[in-house]
Design a protein around this motif. Structure first.
Motif, PDB file in Angstrom:
ATOM      1  N   LEU A  98     117.882  58.192  47.303  1.00 55.60           N
ATOM      2  CA  LEU A  98     119.339  58.269  47.243  1.00 55.60           C
ATOM      3  C   LEU A  98     119.924  58.889  48.507  1.00 55.60           C
ATOM      4  O   LEU A  98     120.878  58.365  49.094  1.00 55.60           O
ATOM      5  N   THR A  99     119.372  60.012  48.948  1.00 54.31           N
ATOM      6  CA  THR A  99     119.924  60.717  50.098  1.00 54.31           C
ATOM      7  C   THR A  99     119.677  59.956  51.401  1.00 54.31           C
ATOM      8  O   THR A  99     120.545  59.930  52.285  1.00 54.31           O
ATOM      9  N   SER A 125     122.068  57.318  51.773  1.00 58.35           N
ATOM     10  CA  SER A 125     123.393  57.868  52.085  1.00 58.35           C
ATOM     11  C   SER A 125     123.505  58.296  53.544  1.00 58.35           C
ATOM     12  O   SER A 125     124.519  58.877  53.940  1.00 58.35           O
ATOM     13  N   SER A 179     120.652  54.186  39.972  1.00 57.50           N
ATOM     14  CA  SER A 179     121.626  54.187  41.062  1.00 57.50           C
ATOM     15  C   SER A 179     123.072  54.104  40.584  1.00 57.50           C
ATOM     16  O   SER A 179     123.991  54.493  41.299  1.00 57.50           O
ATOM     17  N   LYS A 228     126.187  57.749  38.573  1.00 59.86           N
ATOM     18  CA  LYS A 228     126.616  58.571  39.709  1.00 59.86           C
ATOM     19  C   LYS A 228     127.296  59.853  39.254  1.00 59.86           C
ATOM     20  O   LYS A 228     128.514  60.030  39.418  1.00 59.86           O
ATOM     21  N   ILE A 277     126.976  61.711  48.593  1.00 59.18           N
ATOM     22  CA  ILE A 277     126.095  60.724  47.962  1.00 59.18           C
ATOM     23  C   ILE A 277     126.833  59.905  46.900  1.00 59.18           C
ATOM     24  O   ILE A 277     126.215  59.197  46.114  1.00 59.18           O
ATOM     25  N   HIS A 311     128.489  60.807  44.190  1.00 62.87           N
ATOM     26  CA  HIS A 311     128.285  61.222  42.803  1.00 62.87           C
ATOM     27  C   HIS A 311     129.450  62.110  42.362  1.00 62.87           C
ATOM     28  O   HIS A 311     130.003  62.869  43.170  1.00 62.87           O
TER      29      HIS A 311
END
Length: 321
Positions: A41-42, A45, A172, A175, A200, A202
């Motif tokens: 995820l990071t 991003s 994914s 969020k 990210i 979220h």
């Protein structure tokens, strides 16, 4: 007449003087399922990520799993080959904690033990190792759903930089990030983690330190009730899941969700919540215990409430009644 050429260095910032953007480089300790999800995820991003594992084989396994998840996203038109290469290029595996030295944020995600618990003593060791290599203003976090961050940070010199996080579902599209402030956590650190959550993409939710937080307290009670309905033979497992998805607009049925999160983690968390709150609604159903004792933990073992193929795709309901 000679041409006068002025050097431009005095009019701009040199690399040495430039202030690095917050969260440009983060670390993850432990690259099991939860750790891989955070690394993936990071990195997608735009952040540089260094993860720590215990062996070179574990590093290669983690990189392979991350690459496969990106390939799946490409197959579903959610990513391009160029974006995949960029993401993988931002990920580095290491055996050495000193490689985290210039990270401004590190998340501890060490693996669960065979019984679904995570060792508090091992996590304390991780936190102490991180304090030895990180700058005093770097944030140290744990990925947890229990009352733990205050205990993990109690013996550190810079307690105020410690915080707890929880990504409720490793998907994914889910969020949302629960941000848990411990006894020592400073308001400045919480503000920075809210910024991280926004980076990210979220939704940040601040939650007080408590067993199960909000997401898992809701989920486990619904799961227990679904198990009781199944034991009463009111309808089939698949139809319970259909009601859950259609009526409430959920991506997964409640039994599918349990398999995805891991039965062993859910049972251990429910035991923790029962001991913390003393309410029988948190006492795991006999079906959950049956799955737990037979090591049918869900997607990761290929059997849980459902049976899965090697790719983790659901095949058929498990015969539990």
């Amino acid at each position: 007449m000679a041409e006068i050429v002025e050097p431009i260095e005095g009019y701009g910032l040199s690399k040495k003087d430039q202030e690095r953007a917050l969260f440009s480089k983060i670390g993850v300790v432990g690259c099991g399922r939860d750790g891989r999800s955070i690394v993936n995820l990071t990195a997608q991003s735009g952040m540089e990520v260094v993860f720590i594992e215990i062996s070179e084989d574990k590093i290669q396994d983690a990189l392979k799993e991350i690459e496969q998840s990106l390939d799946t996203k490409i197959e579903n038109w959610g990513l391009t080959q160029g974006e995949k290469r960029g993401t993988m290029g931002r990920i580095t595996g290491s055996l050495d904690y000193s490689d985290l030295r210039d990270c401004d944020f590190v998340i501890e995600c060490i693996r669960y033990e065979a019984n679904g618990a995570r060792s508090t003593s091992l996590r304390k060791e991780v936190f102490k190792k991180l304090e030895e290599v990180l700058s005093p203003d770097a944030i140290i976090a744990t990925n947890a759903t229990t009352v733990i961050i205050s205990e993990l940070s109690a013996d550190l010199k810079y307690k105020e930089r410690c915080v707890s996080l929880h990504f409720p579902i490793p998907h994914s599209d889910a969020k949302l990030l629960e941000i848990v402030k411990g006894t020592f956590t400073s308001p400045e650190v919480v503000e920075k983690i809210i910024r991280f959550s926004n980076l990210i993409k979220h939704l940040p939710i601040e939650v007080r330190e408590s067993s199960g937080l909000v997401s898992m307290r809701l989920m486990t009670v619904m799961l227990n009730e679904a198990c009781h309905i199944l034991m009463e033979n009111l309808t089939s497992m698949e139809d319970i899941d259909k009601e859950f998805t259609v009526i409430y607009g959920q991506r997964y049925g409640i039994f599918e969700l349990a398999d995805l999160l891991g039965i062993e983690k859910i049972v251990m968390l429910m035991e923790d919540m029962f001991n913390e709150y003393g309410d029988r609604k948190y006492k795991a159903s006999p079906i959950l215990w049956r799955l737990y004792h037979s090591k049918q933990y869900g997607v990761q073992t290929g059997r849980g409430f459902y049976i899965y193929d090697e790719a983790g795709k659901r095949v058929t309901p498990n015969n539990l009644i």
